[in-house]
Design a protein around this motif. Structure first.
Motif, PDB file in Angstrom:
ATOM      1  N   ILE A 137       0.846  -1.194   0.000  1.00 36.73           N
ATOM      2  CA  ILE A 137       0.000   0.000   0.000  1.00 36.73           C
ATOM      3  C   ILE A 137       0.881   1.243   0.000  1.00 36.73           C
ATOM      4  N   GLU A 138       0.729   2.081  -1.020  1.00 39.12           N
ATOM      5  CA  GLU A 138       1.522   3.307  -1.132  1.00 39.12           C
ATOM      6  C   GLU A 138       0.732   4.536  -0.689  1.00 39.12           C
ATOM      7  N   GLU A 139      -0.587   4.495  -0.866  1.00 39.06           N
ATOM      8  CA  GLU A 139      -1.433   5.612  -0.448  1.00 39.06           C
ATOM      9  C   GLU A 139      -2.706   5.048   0.173  1.00 39.06           C
ATOM     10  N   ALA A 140      -3.236   5.777   1.170  1.00 41.64           N
ATOM     11  CA  ALA A 140      -4.505   5.391   1.788  1.00 41.64           C
ATOM     12  C   ALA A 140      -5.148   6.634   2.384  1.00 41.64           C
ATOM     13  N   ARG A 141      -6.463   6.614   2.477  1.00 40.22           N
ATOM     14  CA  ARG A 141      -7.184   7.752   3.056  1.00 40.22           C
ATOM     15  C   ARG A 141      -8.482   7.273   3.686  1.00 40.22           C
ATOM     16  N   LEU A 142      -8.847   7.919   4.794  1.00 43.55           N
ATOM     17  CA  LEU A 142     -10.101   7.665   5.485  1.00 43.55           C
ATOM     18  C   LEU A 142     -10.776   9.007   5.722  1.00 43.55           C
ATOM     19  N   GLY A 143     -11.991   9.165   5.203  1.00 45.74           N
ATOM     20  CA  GLY A 143     -12.686  10.450   5.283  1.00 45.74           C
ATOM     21  C   GLY A 143     -13.988  10.353   6.046  1.00 45.74           C
ATOM     22  N   LEU A 144     -14.360  11.449   6.728  1.00 49.63           N
ATOM     23  CA  LEU A 144     -15.604  11.552   7.461  1.00 49.63           C
ATOM     24  C   LEU A 144     -16.225  12.909   7.188  1.00 49.63           C
ATOM     25  N   ARG A 145     -17.531  12.914   6.831  1.00 49.94           N
ATOM     26  CA  ARG A 145     -18.263  14.162   6.592  1.00 49.94           C
ATOM     27  C   ARG A 145     -19.450  14.230   7.541  1.00 49.94           C
ATOM     28  N   GLU A 146     -19.600  15.366   8.204  1.00 50.48           N
ATOM     29  CA  GLU A 146     -20.719  15.589   9.103  1.00 50.48           C
ATOM     30  C   GLU A 146     -21.174  17.028   8.956  1.00 50.48           C
ATOM     31  N   GLY A 147     -22.314  17.221   8.302  1.00 50.61           N
ATOM     32  CA  GLY A 147     -22.791  18.580   8.058  1.00 50.61           C
ATOM     33  C   GLY A 147     -21.784  19.351   7.213  1.00 50.61           C
ATOM     34  N   PRO A 148     -21.422  20.568   7.646  1.00 50.88           N
ATOM     35  CA  PRO A 148     -20.460  21.352   6.861  1.00 50.88           C
ATOM     36  C   PRO A 148     -19.003  20.936   7.094  1.00 50.88           C
ATOM     37  N   TRP A 149     -18.763  20.014   8.037  1.00 48.03           N
ATOM     38  CA  TRP A 149     -17.398  19.613   8.374  1.00 48.03           C
ATOM     39  C   TRP A 149     -17.001  18.367   7.585  1.00 48.03           C
ATOM     40  N   GLU A 150     -15.713  18.332   7.217  1.00 46.72           N
ATOM     41  CA  GLU A 150     -15.163  17.180   6.524  1.00 46.72           C
ATOM     42  C   GLU A 150     -13.724  16.987   6.981  1.00 46.72           C
ATOM     43  N   GLY A 151     -13.402  15.764   7.356  1.00 43.83           N
ATOM     44  CA  GLY A 151     -12.048  15.466   7.807  1.00 43.83           C
ATOM     45  C   GLY A 151     -11.490  14.256   7.094  1.00 43.83           C
ATOM     46  N   THR A 152     -10.167  14.229   6.896  1.00 41.00           N
ATOM     47  CA  THR A 152      -9.508  13.140   6.189  1.00 41.00           C
ATOM     48  C   THR A 152      -8.195  12.797   6.887  1.00 41.00           C
ATOM     49  N   LEU A 153      -7.974  11.511   7.109  1.00 42.11           N
ATOM     50  CA  LEU A 153      -6.687  10.985   7.557  1.00 42.11           C
ATOM     51  C   LEU A 153      -6.067  10.238   6.401  1.00 42.11           C
ATOM     52  N   GLY A 154      -4.765  10.499   6.137  1.00 40.69           N
ATOM     53  CA  GLY A 154      -4.129   9.893   4.989  1.00 40.69           C
ATOM     54  C   GLY A 154      -2.838   9.175   5.342  1.00 40.69           C
ATOM     55  N   TYR A 155      -2.405   8.342   4.413  1.00 41.63           N
ATOM     56  CA  TYR A 155      -1.102   7.684   4.487  1.00 41.63           C
ATOM     57  C   TYR A 155      -0.450   7.825   3.125  1.00 41.63           C
ATOM     58  N   PRO A 156       0.824   8.343   3.030  1.00 37.48           N
ATOM     59  CA  PRO A 156       1.694   8.784   4.121  1.00 37.48           C
ATOM     60  C   PRO A 156       0.979   9.762   5.050  1.00 37.48           C
ATOM     61  N   PRO A 157       1.419   9.797   6.333  1.00 39.18           N
ATOM     62  CA  PRO A 157       0.665  10.513   7.350  1.00 39.18           C
ATOM     63  C   PRO A 157       0.295  11.931   6.938  1.00 39.18           C
ATOM     64  N   ALA A 158      -1.003  12.225   7.006  1.00 39.77           N
ATOM     65  CA  ALA A 158      -1.516  13.553   6.673  1.00 39.77           C
ATOM     66  C   ALA A 158      -2.887  13.709   7.319  1.00 39.77           C
ATOM     67  N   LEU A 159      -3.177  14.939   7.729  1.00 41.24           N
ATOM     68  CA  LEU A 159      -4.476  15.275   8.310  1.00 41.24           C
ATOM     69  C   LEU A 159      -5.025  16.488   7.567  1.00 41.24           C
ATOM     70  N   GLU A 160      -6.283  16.385   7.126  1.00 46.06           N
ATOM     71  CA  GLU A 160      -6.919  17.499   6.411  1.00 46.06           C
ATOM     72  C   GLU A 160      -8.306  17.727   6.997  1.00 46.06           C
ATOM     73  N   VAL A 161      -8.638  19.001   7.279  1.00 48.32           N
ATOM     74  CA  VAL A 161      -9.929  19.387   7.824  1.00 48.32           C
ATOM     75  C   VAL A 161     -10.484  20.521   6.972  1.00 48.32           C
ATOM     76  N   ALA A 162     -11.769  20.435   6.627  1.00 50.29           N
ATOM     77  CA  ALA A 162     -12.399  21.479   5.806  1.00 50.29           C
ATOM     78  C   ALA A 162     -13.770  21.801   6.377  1.00 50.29           C
ATOM     79  N   TYR A 163     -14.160  23.071   6.250  1.00 49.38           N
ATOM     80  CA  TYR A 163     -15.474  23.537   6.678  1.00 49.38           C
ATOM     81  C   TYR A 163     -16.063  24.365   5.537  1.00 49.38           C
ATOM     82  N   SER A 164     -17.286  24.007   5.108  1.00 47.67           N
ATOM     83  CA  SER A 164     -17.928  24.727   4.007  1.00 47.67           C
ATOM     84  C   SER A 164     -19.236  25.322   4.505  1.00 47.67           C
ATOM     85  N   GLY A 165     -19.252  26.621   4.713  1.00 44.12           N
ATOM     86  CA  GLY A 165     -20.456  27.357   5.079  1.00 44.12           C
ATOM     87  C   GLY A 165     -20.639  28.492   4.095  1.00 44.12           C
TER      88      GLY A 165
END
Length: 814
Positions: free
Chosen positions: A249-277
């Motif tokens: 496995i060279e890349e991986a991602r796990l995402g969660l969306r709840e209302g206007p919030w969206e978060g992603t955990l990735g591999y290689p290690p990375a964290l991304e958070v977004a808010y859309s209002g």
């Protein structure tokens, strides 16, 4: 007269189109009788010449073949004068294509409305979700043909239609499955292959699309080294990875969306958070860099800080619109703009000042661009091109540290495209063929490093997801619903059930299966042709048992008259007028017949009992009135309503001065009567089909009153009151509906389903009440005015027999 009616189409010319009238002038003819000989039908044929200008009018029939036709005049059986009329060639086709079909075939009608034989080609256009084998038809002038095309797949069909001398015309047809099923989810697939000199061949297979309303899939298999990409989304969660043979496995991602919030955990290690209002905010942290972003539709800001090299920070501020402006720091400071063909940028780089300015425009098929700049030295660039389909020509010339040029030619006419480009760096060419779902491209290049060529091909396809798979993974946006239609406890075959995605019919056991909205549905069952029954409706929402739609039985009354009669008014569960020799479709029960006789005749009232599913013939005898001396008439006073509405229950007040009115006859069915002192008040319902004015006759012992009541079709027959008129989340709202007609059923339509209202007391007016609770689902459907004020649109529907009336009302939410 026929000539005068076509004067706007007359043309004093020798050319004509089919369907036109042409007037031909013949000047200078000698006087004398005339003989006319014409290859075209004559509308105006002169009999003689007086020495002036003689006019001949001819008609070109709508389907007349193109060509030249002679019109000749012969004077006094001696000299002949001729003119020619050239009929133009017209290619005109009329196509009738439905906008939606159910099943795997499409029926369409084609008619040749021109005067040429046409060869029509039908084929799916690029981007069509539905396929079929191309079809060619020949149509002679005036011929009309029906075509049935077998289809493959469901979704949006882009139908291309082409005939001689015309551009391709496109029609959009939505193709749905039979039986009221929803469109199946579809995986879009693409198979690509590549072979290039100096590299091993490679293949790539990609599948992407929805499996259900909650699950999506993205899958890719790549070569020449085995590699797989997988992405799955379900509800608010998404997961994906890329793996390569030998490296895992060279890349991986796990995402969660709840209302206007969206978060992603990735591999290689990375964290991304977004808010859309009202604006979009983004934050990303990885082992390499920290990034932030902000955008509100007009302004955008982004920044990146490399963690290993902080001095490599980059910032960018940009304004979008007709005039685009931006400022950026990327190793230096720069300002730029773009507006109406102009673009430019200036700044300071680590190596010194930089500058560029350009303008691009077009005139018809001609395009051009000019660029000047400075970056360590002056630069100048010129580009020009000319396109005249299917050919194109382009050239470019650049001056800077070195001189560069380029000259290219192209050809594009589906399904073929080719291009050749000669420049200072070498020769480049390609040949491409595209005809959905296939594509093939051959490229070649020659430069100082040698020759190179590549061959690329692709095949696009679609895989429908089986219904069983979709239902197992969360289902469609609609839910499957099964129920039954019956009449007097017995199943009804062939009944039509509406309220789902599409109407369906019941089987021999009276059962049906359709797809209904998840919030609930109002189902309506219609009896098959020939069955004595009335339609019925029920409300269904998730959690309810399977619906049973019980058709209400009907009866038929046929009125047979003897003597001088017009017909009879029926008074019972419903009111109706049946003319002599006519029939009425009624609810079973007991009805009172009030005869309406011709002047000088009368008939006795009678009762008739209509049994369910029975057809009754009722005889009614009208006998002449006996001649007798009339007693002295007393004045009759009648108070009529000023105006009424179709369907409204109104009242008429009767009083005979100095005594009782005795027997009273009203020309409309009497729904009820009551005494108020010396007055008699009669209630009657205005027929729903009444228009403009309604004639009503009242007869009593004191005389007769006849009136034409004005009708007001805009009068409100329903009034709705909500208590409270402004509610909060969780609060209960009471609904009170008053109708001016004897409604059999009243319900309130909510976004979450239909709420039946219960009847209170007797009318008029008829009162129906009910309550509902303001839930979160209703808040989501409301239209928001301000931050704290919203309005929810509701609709009240009231039904009497087959007549339904509605009224909209708004509930304010806080």
């Amino acid at each position: 007269m026929r000539l005068l009616s076509v004067l706007p189409l007359l043309a004093l010319a020798l050319g004509a189109r089919p369907g036109e009238v042409v007037v031909l002038p013949f000047p200078g003819l000698p006087p004398g009788p005339l003989e006319v000989a014409s290859d075209l039908p004559l509308l105006l044929a002169p009999q003689a010449s007086d020495g002036g200008v003689v006019l001949v009018a001819v008609e070109v029939p709508p389907r007349f073949p193109p060509g030249s036709y002679r019109v000749c005049l012969r004077v006094a059986s001696e000299k002949t004068f001729c003119k020619e009329v050239t009929v133009e060639a017209v290619a005109r086709l009329r196509a009738q294509v439905p906008g939606e079909v159910a099943g795997r075939s499409l029926r369409l009608a084609l008619k040749n409305e021109g005067n040429l034989s046409l060869r029509v080609q039908l084929a799916p256009a690029e981007g069509s979700e539905v396929a079929f084998s191309p079809l060619a038809l020949s149509l002679s002038p005036g011929e009309e043909r029906q075509a049935e095309i077998p289809l493959s797949g469901f979704g949006l069909l882009r139908l291309g239609l082409l005939w001689e001398g015309r551009k391709e015309v496109f029609y959009l047809v939505r193709v749905r499955p039979e039986g009221g099923r929803p469109l199946p989810y579809t995986l879009s697939g693409l198979l690509e292959g590549e072979y290039a000199s100096g590299a091993p061949p490679s293949l790539r297979l990609a599948l992407e699309g929805g499996l259900s309303r909650e699950v999506r899939l993205a899958l890719a298999l790549e070569g020449p080294h085995p590699s797989v990409r997988v992405g799955v989304g379900t509800g608010n969660l998404s997961f994906g990875f890329r793996a390569t043979g030998g490296r895992g496995i060279e890349e991986a991602r796990l995402g969660l969306r709840e209302g206007p919030w969206e978060g992603t955990l990735g591999y290689p290690p990375a964290l991304e958070v977004a808010y859309s209002g009202e604006a979009l905010y983004r934050f990303r942290l990885s082992l390499e860099a920290l990034s932030v972003g902000l955008a509100d539709g007009t302004w955008a800001f982004s920044g990146t800080l490399p963690l290993a090299k902080p001095e490599g920070v980059s910032l960018r501020l940009e304004r979008y619109g007709d005039s685009r402006l931006y400022a950026r720091w990327e190793g230096g400071a720069y300002l730029g703009f773009a507006t109406k063909g102009w673009e430019g940028e200036g700044g300071f780089s680590p190596s010194g000042p930089t500058f560029r300015l350009g303008y691009a425009g077009s005139e018809g098929g001609f395009t051009y661009a000019l660029r000047v700049g400075y970056g360590g030295g002056p630069t100048l660039g010129l580009q020009a091109g000319y396109t005249r389909p299917p050919f194109s020509l382009r050239g470019r010339l650049e001056f800077g540290s070195a001189v560069a040029f380029g000259l290219g030619v192209g050809y594009l006419e589906a399904p073929l495209a080719l291009g050749l480009d000669l420049s200072s760096s070498g020769l480049l060419g390609f040949l491409e063929w595209r005809e959905a779902p296939y594509a093939l491209r051959l490229e070649g290049r020659g430069d100082g490093r040698g020759l190179w060529f590549g061959l690329f091909g692709s095949y696009a396809f679609r895989l429908p997801v089986p219904e069983e798979v979709t239902l197992a993974l969360g289902g469609y946006e609609e839910v499957p619903l099964e129920g039954r239609v019956e009449l007097l406890g017995k199943p009804v075959r062939g009944a039509r059930v509406e309220g789902g995605l599409a109407p369906v019919e019941t089987d021999e056991n009276g059962r049906f299966r359709l797809y209904a909205p998840r919030a609930g549905a109002r189902l309506k069952a219609l009896p098959p042709e020939g069955l004595l029954a009335f339609p019925t409706e029920v409300s269904w929402k998730p959690g309810d048992p399977p619906p049973v739609l019980a058709l209400r039985p009907a009866s038929v009354l046929r009125l047979r008259c003897e003597g001088g009669g017009r017909g009879a008014h029926l008074v019972g569960e419903v009111g109706a007028f049946v003319p002599c020799g006519g029939e009425a479709f009624l609810f079973p029960g007991t009805y009172r017949l009030l005869p309406e006789a011709l002047p000088g005749f009368r008939a006795e009232e009678r009762e008739v009992v209509l049994r369910p599913l029975a057809e009754e013939e009722v005889p009614l005898a009208f006998a002449p009135l006996p001649v007798e001396a009339l007693p002295e008439a007393r004045p009759l006073r009648v108070e009529w309503p000023l105006e009424v509405a179709p369907g409204e229950v109104a009242q008429v007040r009767v009083r005979l001065e100095g005594g009782s009115p005795g027997g009273v006859f009203l020309s409309l069915p009497v729904l009820g009567e009551r005494r108020e002192g010396d007055d008699l008040v009669l209630l009657f319902q205005v027929p729903w089909e009444a228009r403009e004015r309604l004639e009503v006759v009242l007869r009593a012992k004191g005389g007769e009153s006849r009136v034409l009541l004005p009708l007001n079709p805009g009068k409100e027959l329903l009034s709705v009151r909500l208590d409270p008129p402004r509610a909060s989340l969780g609060e209960r709202v009471r609904v009170r509906v008053e109708t001016l007609f004897p409604a059999e059923e009243v319900h309130l339509v909510l976004p979450t389903g239909a709420l039946p209202l219960r009847r209170e007391g007797e009318g008029p007016p008829w009162v129906f009440v009910g309550t509902f609770r303001v839930e979160e689902a209703l808040f989501r459907e409301a239209e928001r005015f301000t931050g704290s004020l919203a309005a929810l649109s509701l609709q009240v529907k009231a039904r009497q027999g087959e007549v339904e009336r509605g009224k909209e009302v708004r509930l304010l939410l806080r």
